[in-house]
Design a protein around this motif. Structure first.
Motif, short mmCIF file in Angstrom:
data_model
loop_
_atom_site.label_atom_id
_atom_site.label_comp_id
_atom_site.label_asym_id
_atom_site.label_seq_id
_atom_site.Cartn_x
_atom_site.Cartn_y
_atom_site.Cartn_z
N MET A 1 59.88 -20.73 -22.48
CA MET A 1 58.54 -21.11 -22.93
C MET A 1 58.05 -20.08 -23.95
O MET A 1 58.20 -18.88 -23.77
N LYS A 2 57.45 -20.57 -25.01
CA LYS A 2 56.88 -19.68 -26.02
C LYS A 2 55.66 -18.97 -25.43
O LYS A 2 55.00 -19.48 -24.53
N ARG A 3 55.37 -17.77 -25.98
CA ARG A 3 54.26 -16.99 -25.48
C ARG A 3 53.34 -16.57 -26.63
O ARG A 3 53.80 -16.30 -27.73
N SER A 4 52.06 -16.52 -26.32
CA SER A 4 51.05 -16.00 -27.24
C SER A 4 50.20 -15.00 -26.50
O SER A 4 50.11 -15.03 -25.26
N ILE A 5 49.56 -14.12 -27.25
CA ILE A 5 48.68 -13.13 -26.65
C ILE A 5 47.28 -13.25 -27.25
O ILE A 5 47.11 -13.65 -28.40
N ALA A 6 46.31 -12.91 -26.42
CA ALA A 6 44.91 -12.82 -26.85
C ALA A 6 44.46 -11.39 -26.58
O ALA A 6 44.69 -10.86 -25.49
N CYS A 7 43.85 -10.77 -27.58
CA CYS A 7 43.42 -9.38 -27.49
C CYS A 7 41.93 -9.36 -27.14
O CYS A 7 41.11 -9.82 -27.93
N ILE A 8 41.61 -8.81 -25.98
CA ILE A 8 40.23 -8.78 -25.50
C ILE A 8 39.70 -7.35 -25.66
O ILE A 8 40.05 -6.46 -24.88
N LEU A 9 38.90 -7.16 -26.69
CA LEU A 9 38.34 -5.84 -27.01
C LEU A 9 36.86 -5.84 -26.65
O LEU A 9 36.07 -6.53 -27.29
N MET A 10 36.52 -5.10 -25.61
CA MET A 10 35.14 -5.04 -25.12
C MET A 10 34.58 -3.64 -25.40
O MET A 10 35.22 -2.64 -25.06
N GLN A 11 33.42 -3.60 -26.04
CA GLN A 11 32.74 -2.33 -26.29
C GLN A 11 31.25 -2.53 -26.09
O GLN A 11 30.68 -3.49 -26.63
N GLU A 12 30.65 -1.63 -25.34
CA GLU A 12 29.21 -1.66 -25.11
C GLU A 12 28.72 -3.04 -24.66
O GLU A 12 27.70 -3.54 -25.12
N GLY A 13 29.51 -3.67 -23.79
CA GLY A 13 29.12 -4.95 -23.22
C GLY A 13 29.33 -6.16 -24.12
O GLY A 13 28.94 -7.26 -23.77
N LYS A 14 29.97 -5.96 -25.26
CA LYS A 14 30.23 -7.08 -26.18
C LYS A 14 31.72 -7.16 -26.48
O LYS A 14 32.41 -6.15 -26.51
N VAL A 15 32.19 -8.39 -26.72
CA VAL A 15 33.59 -8.63 -26.98
C VAL A 15 33.76 -9.03 -28.45
O VAL A 15 32.91 -9.70 -29.03
N LEU A 16 34.88 -8.59 -29.04
CA LEU A 16 35.17 -8.91 -30.43
C LEU A 16 35.77 -10.31 -30.53
O LEU A 16 36.73 -10.64 -29.81
N VAL A 17 35.22 -11.13 -31.42
CA VAL A 17 35.78 -12.44 -31.73
C VAL A 17 35.88 -12.56 -33.24
O VAL A 17 35.15 -11.90 -33.98
N GLY A 18 36.81 -13.39 -33.68
CA GLY A 18 37.00 -13.61 -35.11
C GLY A 18 36.93 -15.08 -35.45
O GLY A 18 37.33 -15.93 -34.65
N LYS A 19 36.40 -15.37 -36.63
CA LYS A 19 36.39 -16.75 -37.13
C LYS A 19 37.66 -16.92 -37.96
O LYS A 19 37.86 -16.25 -38.96
N ARG A 20 38.51 -17.80 -37.50
CA ARG A 20 39.82 -18.04 -38.10
C ARG A 20 39.67 -18.65 -39.48
O ARG A 20 38.83 -19.53 -39.70
N VAL A 21 40.49 -18.19 -40.43
CA VAL A 21 40.53 -18.78 -41.75
C VAL A 21 40.87 -20.26 -41.59
O VAL A 21 41.78 -20.62 -40.83
N PRO A 22 40.13 -21.15 -42.28
CA PRO A 22 40.39 -22.58 -42.11
C PRO A 22 41.83 -22.95 -42.46
O PRO A 22 42.41 -22.39 -43.37
N GLY A 23 42.35 -23.87 -41.69
CA GLY A 23 43.69 -24.35 -41.95
C GLY A 23 44.04 -25.44 -40.97
O GLY A 23 43.60 -25.42 -39.83
#
Length: 135
Positions: A1-23
């Motif tokens: 089975m293929k695998r992917s990872i999600a990076c959960i970066l939490m600082q000062e009670g907030k988590v980093l999220v990114g808006k993916r380039v459209p595609g």
């Protein structure tokens, strides 16, 4: 089975999220940073590589905090979420695969146009940080 990872970066009670380039069909969607684990690559190596590719920021890897299986183009993909930490006090963010990054409260994620696969691990991420915060 293929695998992917999600990076959960939490600082000062907030988590980093990114808006993916459209595609493709998904258009602009918010996500936890991350990507595919390559053949013969450890998840920890994939996390460091992906974060460097997406932001040019070094990180260290903590605990695996979530996992789920989702389907993509007819194949099962195992998604694993890991807590990560910045390896520098003053990162210089270079966005290569995102149009925007944001620090958000975990409870804001359901109101964002978030990718479905990351929403599968979202409850486990919330539980992990709720438990961690209670210690």
């Amino acid at each position: 089975m293929k695998r992917s990872i999600a990076c959960i970066l939490m600082q000062e009670g907030k988590v980093l999220v990114g808006k993916r380039v459209p595609g493709g069909q998904m258009g602009e969607r918010w996500e936890f940073p991350g990507g595919k684990v390559e053949k013969d690559e450890l998840p920890e190596e994939a996390i460091c590589r992906e974060f460097d590719e997406e932001f040019s920021v070094p990180v260290s890897v903590g605990n695996k905090i979530a996992q789920a299986v989702f389907q993509y183009k007819g194949s099962d993909i195992q998604l694993e979420g890991y807590e990560i930490f910045l390896a520098t006090d003053k990162p210089r963010w270079v966005l290569t695969e995102h149009t925007e990054i944001r620090w958000v409260n975990l409870d804001e994620i359901p109101s964002l146009h978030f990718v479905d696969s990351d929403l599968l691990i979202y409850p486990q991420v919330v539980e992990y940080f709720a438990t961690k915060g209670a210690q």
